[in-house]
Design a protein around this motif. Sequence first.
Motif, PDB file in Angstrom:
ATOM      1  N   UNK A  75       0.833  -1.207   0.000  1.00 34.74           N
ATOM      2  CA  UNK A  75       0.000   0.000   0.000  1.00 34.74           C
ATOM      3  C   UNK A  75       0.868   1.258   0.000  1.00 34.74           C
ATOM      4  N   UNK A  76       0.354   2.338  -0.604  1.00 40.20           N
ATOM      5  CA  UNK A  76       1.116   3.579  -0.635  1.00 40.20           C
ATOM      6  C   UNK A  76       1.131   4.274   0.720  1.00 40.20           C
ATOM      7  N   UNK A  77       2.182   5.075   0.925  1.00 41.65           N
ATOM      8  CA  UNK A  77       2.302   5.845   2.158  1.00 41.65           C
ATOM      9  C   UNK A  77       3.140   7.081   1.898  1.00 41.65           C
ATOM     10  N   UNK A  78       2.988   8.053   2.788  1.00 41.36           N
ATOM     11  CA  UNK A  78       3.946   9.142   2.844  1.00 41.36           C
ATOM     12  C   UNK A  78       4.097   9.558   4.288  1.00 41.36           C
ATOM     13  N   UNK A  79       5.143  10.336   4.536  1.00 47.52           N
ATOM     14  CA  UNK A  79       5.499  10.711   5.895  1.00 47.52           C
ATOM     15  C   UNK A  79       5.159  12.164   6.185  1.00 47.52           C
ATOM     16  N   UNK A  80       4.902  12.429   7.465  1.00 43.38           N
ATOM     17  CA  UNK A  80       4.777  13.775   7.998  1.00 43.38           C
ATOM     18  C   UNK A  80       5.980  14.018   8.895  1.00 43.38           C
ATOM     19  N   UNK A  81       6.503  15.229   8.857  1.00 45.00           N
ATOM     20  CA  UNK A  81       7.620  15.538   9.737  1.00 45.00           C
ATOM     21  C   UNK A  81       7.730  17.035   9.944  1.00 45.00           C
ATOM     22  N   UNK A  82       8.075  17.394  11.153  1.00 44.29           N
ATOM     23  CA  UNK A  82       8.390  18.785  11.435  1.00 44.29           C
ATOM     24  C   UNK A  82       9.838  19.101  11.122  1.00 44.29           C
ATOM     25  N   UNK A  83      10.589  18.101  10.686  1.00 42.82           N
ATOM     26  CA  UNK A  83      12.029  18.247  10.474  1.00 42.82           C
ATOM     27  C   UNK A  83      12.437  17.963   9.042  1.00 42.82           C
ATOM     28  N   UNK A  84      11.525  18.046   8.093  1.00 41.10           N
ATOM     29  CA  UNK A  84      11.861  17.738   6.712  1.00 41.10           C
ATOM     30  C   UNK A  84      12.141  16.262   6.552  1.00 41.10           C
ATOM     31  N   UNK A  85      13.111  15.934   5.705  1.00 43.15           N
ATOM     32  CA  UNK A  85      13.371  14.523   5.414  1.00 43.15           C
ATOM     33  C   UNK A  85      14.357  13.886   6.385  1.00 43.15           C
ATOM     34  N   UNK A  86      14.846  14.645   7.368  1.00 42.21           N
ATOM     35  CA  UNK A  86      15.773  14.025   8.324  1.00 42.21           C
ATOM     36  C   UNK A  86      15.002  13.089   9.243  1.00 42.21           C
ATOM     37  N   UNK A  87      15.611  11.961   9.544  1.00 37.96           N
ATOM     38  CA  UNK A  87      14.987  11.001  10.449  1.00 37.96           C
ATOM     39  C   UNK A  87      14.063  10.012   9.778  1.00 37.96           C
ATOM     40  N   UNK A  88      13.979  10.043   8.441  1.00 40.88           N
ATOM     41  CA  UNK A  88      13.122   9.059   7.776  1.00 40.88           C
ATOM     42  C   UNK A  88      13.623   7.658   8.082  1.00 40.88           C
ATOM     43  N   UNK A  89      12.700   6.700   8.193  1.00 40.88           N
ATOM     44  CA  UNK A  89      13.113   5.327   8.490  1.00 40.88           C
ATOM     45  C   UNK A  89      14.070   4.781   7.429  1.00 40.88           C
ATOM     46  N   UNK A  90      14.977   3.936   7.877  1.00 42.17           N
ATOM     47  CA  UNK A  90      15.940   3.293   6.976  1.00 42.17           C
ATOM     48  C   UNK A  90      15.178   2.508   5.909  1.00 42.17           C
ATOM     49  N   UNK A  91      15.561   2.725   4.657  1.00 46.14           N
ATOM     50  CA  UNK A  91      14.898   2.055   3.549  1.00 46.14           C
ATOM     51  C   UNK A  91      13.733   2.840   2.975  1.00 46.14           C
TER      52      UNK A  91
END
Length: 124
Positions: A75-91
């Motif tokens: 299934x598709x997903x996207x992320x929310x973050x207050x810090x931009x793309x830093x800290x995205x899960x590995x992979x």
Amino acid sequence: MTQAAILLIEDEALIRMMLAEMVEELGHRVIAEAGTVDEARSLAEIESYDLAILDVNLQGANVQPVAEVVRDRGLPLFFLSGYGSSGLPKGFEDMPVLVKPCTSDTLKHTIDAVLPNGCRSQLA
């Protein structure tokens, strides 16, 4: 417009409520919400949804176990973050990131970009 069933994962209750309202104003449905990794992982495994919106950091824990469940289900997903793309899960470093706070327009653009064309809700 096709309505999508959305799994919304965000640990800040006020932000989650605001996002849920925006999602519904865009014509989609939030079918499940969670604010912790354990609750989110359980919902990601059992709920019927078309798209997952995942906050990167849930009460100090990385959302990676939840993202892996969503990916494993195809299934598709996207992320929310207050810090931009830093800290995205590995992979998941190549996945879209919506920076908080976001507008309804940026949320709509991100949902439209991530959902497959002709997406039909499994709950329709």
